[in-house]
Design a protein around this motif. Sequence first.
Motif, mmCIF file in Angstrom:
data_model
loop_
_atom_site.group_PDB
_atom_site.id
_atom_site.type_symbol
_atom_site.label_atom_id
_atom_site.label_comp_id
_atom_site.label_asym_id
_atom_site.label_seq_id
_atom_site.Cartn_x
_atom_site.Cartn_y
_atom_site.Cartn_z
ATOM 1 N N ASP A 108 0.791 -1.229 0.040
ATOM 2 C CA ASP A 108 -0.087 -0.086 -0.095
ATOM 3 C C ASP A 108 0.806 1.275 -0.057
ATOM 4 O OD1 ASP A 108 -2.332 -1.402 0.071
ATOM 5 O OD2 ASP A 108 -2.619 -1.391 2.119
ATOM 6 N N ALA A 109 1.984 1.112 0.603
ATOM 7 C CA ALA A 109 2.790 2.274 0.769
ATOM 8 C C ALA A 109 3.311 2.945 -0.740
ATOM 9 C CB ALA A 109 4.286 2.029 1.561
ATOM 10 N N GLU A 110 3.506 1.780 -1.564
ATOM 11 C CA GLU A 110 3.801 2.202 -3.007
ATOM 12 C C GLU A 110 2.700 3.069 -3.727
ATOM 13 O OE1 GLU A 110 6.604 -0.694 -5.173
ATOM 14 O OE2 GLU A 110 5.484 -2.030 -3.638
ATOM 15 N N SER A 111 1.493 2.383 -3.561
ATOM 16 C CA SER A 111 0.513 2.771 -4.167
ATOM 17 C C SER A 111 0.029 4.522 -3.423
ATOM 18 C CB SER A 111 -0.821 2.144 -3.943
ATOM 19 O OG SER A 111 -0.459 0.810 -4.465
ATOM 20 N N THR A 112 0.283 4.358 -2.133
ATOM 21 C CA THR A 112 -0.254 5.725 -1.578
ATOM 22 C C THR A 112 0.935 6.884 -2.003
ATOM 23 O OG1 THR A 112 -0.815 4.437 0.409
ATOM 24 C CG2 THR A 112 -0.073 6.810 0.454
ATOM 25 N N LEU A 113 2.046 6.666 -2.118
ATOM 26 C CA LEU A 113 3.182 7.585 -2.785
ATOM 27 C C LEU A 113 2.728 7.923 -4.117
ATOM 28 C CD1 LEU A 113 5.624 9.472 -2.288
ATOM 29 C CD2 LEU A 113 7.252 7.373 -2.812
ATOM 30 N N TRP A 114 2.686 6.935 -4.926
ATOM 31 C CA TRP A 114 2.471 7.132 -6.279
ATOM 32 C C TRP A 114 1.130 7.927 -6.490
ATOM 33 C CZ3 TRP A 114 4.640 8.045 -10.551
ATOM 34 C CH2 TRP A 114 3.931 8.016 -11.789
ATOM 35 N N GLN A 115 -0.122 7.947 -5.767
ATOM 36 C CA GLN A 115 -0.873 8.586 -6.037
ATOM 37 C C GLN A 115 -0.765 10.050 -5.522
ATOM 38 O OE1 GLN A 115 -4.436 6.477 -3.738
ATOM 39 N NE2 GLN A 115 -4.156 4.733 -5.319
ATOM 40 N N ALA A 116 0.256 10.089 -4.448
ATOM 41 C CA ALA A 116 0.543 11.543 -4.006
ATOM 42 C C ALA A 116 1.116 12.233 -4.986
ATOM 43 C CB ALA A 116 1.024 11.240 -2.653
ATOM 44 N N ILE A 117 2.045 11.745 -5.600
ATOM 45 C CA ILE A 117 2.874 12.271 -6.683
ATOM 46 C C ILE A 117 2.123 12.664 -7.734
ATOM 47 C CG2 ILE A 117 4.602 11.851 -8.193
ATOM 48 C CD1 ILE A 117 6.012 9.756 -6.277
ATOM 49 N N SER A 166 3.853 10.496 3.122
ATOM 50 C CA SER A 166 3.633 9.518 2.089
ATOM 51 C C SER A 166 5.288 8.950 1.704
ATOM 52 C CB SER A 166 3.332 9.643 1.034
ATOM 53 O OG SER A 166 1.951 10.242 0.924
ATOM 54 N N VAL A 167 6.197 9.805 1.876
ATOM 55 C CA VAL A 167 7.602 9.663 1.538
ATOM 56 C C VAL A 167 8.148 8.692 2.846
ATOM 57 C CG1 VAL A 167 9.732 10.381 1.235
ATOM 58 C CG2 VAL A 167 7.801 11.381 0.023
ATOM 59 N N ASP A 168 7.698 9.281 3.938
ATOM 60 C CA ASP A 168 8.229 8.278 5.179
ATOM 61 C C ASP A 168 7.636 7.030 5.309
ATOM 62 O OD1 ASP A 168 9.725 10.679 6.028
ATOM 63 O OD2 ASP A 168 8.345 11.301 7.330
ATOM 64 N N ALA A 169 6.446 6.779 5.052
ATOM 65 C CA ALA A 169 6.035 5.725 4.959
ATOM 66 C C ALA A 169 6.438 4.614 3.613
ATOM 67 C CB ALA A 169 4.332 5.935 4.833
ATOM 68 N N ARG A 174 10.441 0.851 -8.783
ATOM 69 C CA ARG A 174 10.467 1.534 -7.536
ATOM 70 C C ARG A 174 11.425 2.807 -7.828
ATOM 71 N NH1 ARG A 174 10.611 -3.509 -3.385
ATOM 72 N NH2 ARG A 174 8.512 -4.090 -3.430
ATOM 73 N N LEU A 175 12.443 2.514 -8.753
ATOM 74 C CA LEU A 175 13.429 3.706 -8.936
ATOM 75 C C LEU A 175 12.654 4.748 -9.775
ATOM 76 C CD1 LEU A 175 16.785 1.529 -9.669
ATOM 77 C CD2 LEU A 175 16.214 3.382 -7.705
ATOM 78 N N ALA A 176 11.700 4.422 -10.773
ATOM 79 C CA ALA A 176 10.971 5.257 -11.557
ATOM 80 C C ALA A 176 10.212 6.139 -10.800
ATOM 81 C CB ALA A 176 10.130 4.596 -12.443
ATOM 82 N N VAL A 177 9.411 5.650 -9.707
ATOM 83 C CA VAL A 177 8.684 6.337 -8.758
ATOM 84 C C VAL A 177 9.567 7.084 -8.090
ATOM 85 C CG1 VAL A 177 7.158 6.101 -6.670
ATOM 86 C CG2 VAL A 177 6.976 4.488 -8.555
ATOM 87 N N LEU A 178 10.642 6.771 -7.582
ATOM 88 C CA LEU A 178 11.407 7.847 -6.965
ATOM 89 C C LEU A 178 11.978 8.865 -7.758
ATOM 90 C CD1 LEU A 178 13.450 5.538 -4.503
ATOM 91 C CD2 LEU A 178 11.431 6.900 -4.010
#
Length: 691
Positions: A609-618, A647-650, A668-672
């Motif tokens: 979920d942390a990945e999905s949450t950060l991507w949606q926030a971005i 979102s980043v901390d999580a 994951r690197l693409a998200v970052l």
Amino acid sequence: MTQADFLIELGTEELPPKALKPLQDAFADGLTQRLKDAGVSFGDTERYGAPRRLAVLIRDLGLAQPDEAFERRGPAVKAAFDAEGKPTKAAEGFARGNGVSVDALERMETDKGEWLVYRGVEPGKATADLLPELVQQTLDALPIPKRMRWGTSRDEFVRPVQWLVMLLGNDVVPATVYGIESGRLSRGHRFHAPVDIEISEPAAYAETLRTQGKVLASFNERRDYIETQAKAVAKAEGVEVVIDPDLLDEVTALNEWPVALLGSFESRFLSVPAEALVSSMQEHQKYFPTHDSKGELAPRFVFIANLESKDPAQVIAGNEKVIRPRLADAAFFWDTDRKTPLVDRVEKLKSVTFQQQLGSMYDKATRLRAIAGEIARRLGDDVEQAERAAWLAKADLVTDMVFEFDDMQGIAGYYYALHDGEPKAVAQAIIEQYRPAGAGDELPLSRAGMAVALADRLDNLSGLFGIGQPPTGTKDPFALRRAALGVLRILVERDLDLDLVELVTFAADQNANLPQRDTLVPQVVDYALDRFSAWYADAGFRHDVFQAVRALNPSRPLDIDRRVKAVASFSHLVEAEALAAANKRVSNLLAKAEGDIRDGVDVALFESDAESTLWQAIQSAEAHITPMLAVVDYQGALQHLASLRDSVDAYFDGVMVMADDAAVRNNRLAVLSKLRQLFLKVADISVLQAQ
């Protein structure tokens, strides 16, 4: 008695007026610092500086240095005594060297064994014995660019030394400085009291000189007295004196016993530009001009006499006689110069060298016309006016007025342009070309003035760098530091969104003889932007705030300023430190990644979920800040990006970025990478330091 007041007065021939106050302060500061270094206590200090003297009064000066305990380590105990416990030669030699018996030595236990030590107290030296050397060291260190010798002596000082007063309490401190023996005899005013004056004690110094010697020894007291007197004599005649602070300092340094008097000149001279008259009065005669009730220059001036005359009317008449020829010259130049239009003088600039490799002032005028015109075109301003102003900008250099009064550059051109019927905007640009003249100076107000001022500085920067003559740490003969800062100030403070790379490139292209043409543009741009660092430091910005913006290699000063202010605001948010650390971590991960990082993000590869949450926030953040960036709202964009912190901390708490699965790792690197690119739209906040 353990304390006493100390006075030193060094009497000289008349000191350089512009150097007097710096010398006074350096003398006082240097002496007190040396006393501190020597461990001698003292109370308040008073500094004095007059045309023929530098003096310092130090109250409650300790009469001796404090005693100082010391410890000297000798030989190891096992080497200091033999098997029978008798002192060896090593122990006896150590004791003898300290002037004591072996029995007086102590023992000290260390982690390396036991040692003999001698502990004692070094009595402090008498202050009276220290003072001669401390005074001489201070005088030798004064900021004097050029020292002189006098008589047959090999001593050197700014001016010949005539007398020396050194008193500690009521006693003279024996000393010889620059061949002069110390005493308690000072000297009074050169005309009112040309006699020796005995100083009974240090505290009586200033009052004794005032009452017996007709000398106001305190620089600050004389300065205030002159200003008060000048205002009073002007007000009595219905005018207001105009006091320039630098001129006030200079006049203060020229007078021991100042007396303000009011002179006048013929009203006919008021037809000459006021600046020329003021230049005649201030620069050449050290007079203070006056204004009438409307703020216009009045035919009156205040001057400071260095004595009380029994016949002040005669003194006034003498000064009026002196100023009249100067004003008559200005009037003659004004009348003569106007007979030749400025445009007809441009050709004469061919005989005036700008710089040997960069040609004449005519060549410079040709370049300025092109550069100013291009700047006006980029700004959507009147190109013809900018080009005309640039073409005429240097023409007044070949007028009699500027030849005689060099501070009339630009000012004379302004008046002559108006007389010639040039548009007001052209005349205004001519006078504004030299603005800003220094830090804090006013900027051009007219658009043409901004174009010409920028063109002049850009031509200097590109030309001098292009021939390999950039400023060094100690030499800047063409004031390129000031030119670079002037460019930045005009672009930022006048909201001109121009690109430095483009401006410097265009300016450089106007000169066909630049040996270092291929490298000068990045050099000039970097040099100019380096001036920003000191600018922001002076304004109270943290160094890393500017560096966060500089890391993007921007070249539009106005845009840089907006970004810096946005980052400064962001740096105060509670989220800033965590996001800066996260950006630094992201930067390191991306730098270590092998191969190209994919552009797209595949949500099917998310495992938490942390990945999905950060991507949606971005994605949400990008949608919000895109319109903000379109209107240059960098502060709003960063404040919104601050909301990504949770979102980043999580994400970093729950996601292993460098997964074993290559596809997952690259995703994951693409998200970052997408996260980092959002912040880089404003600045590289990974540069920010924890506070």
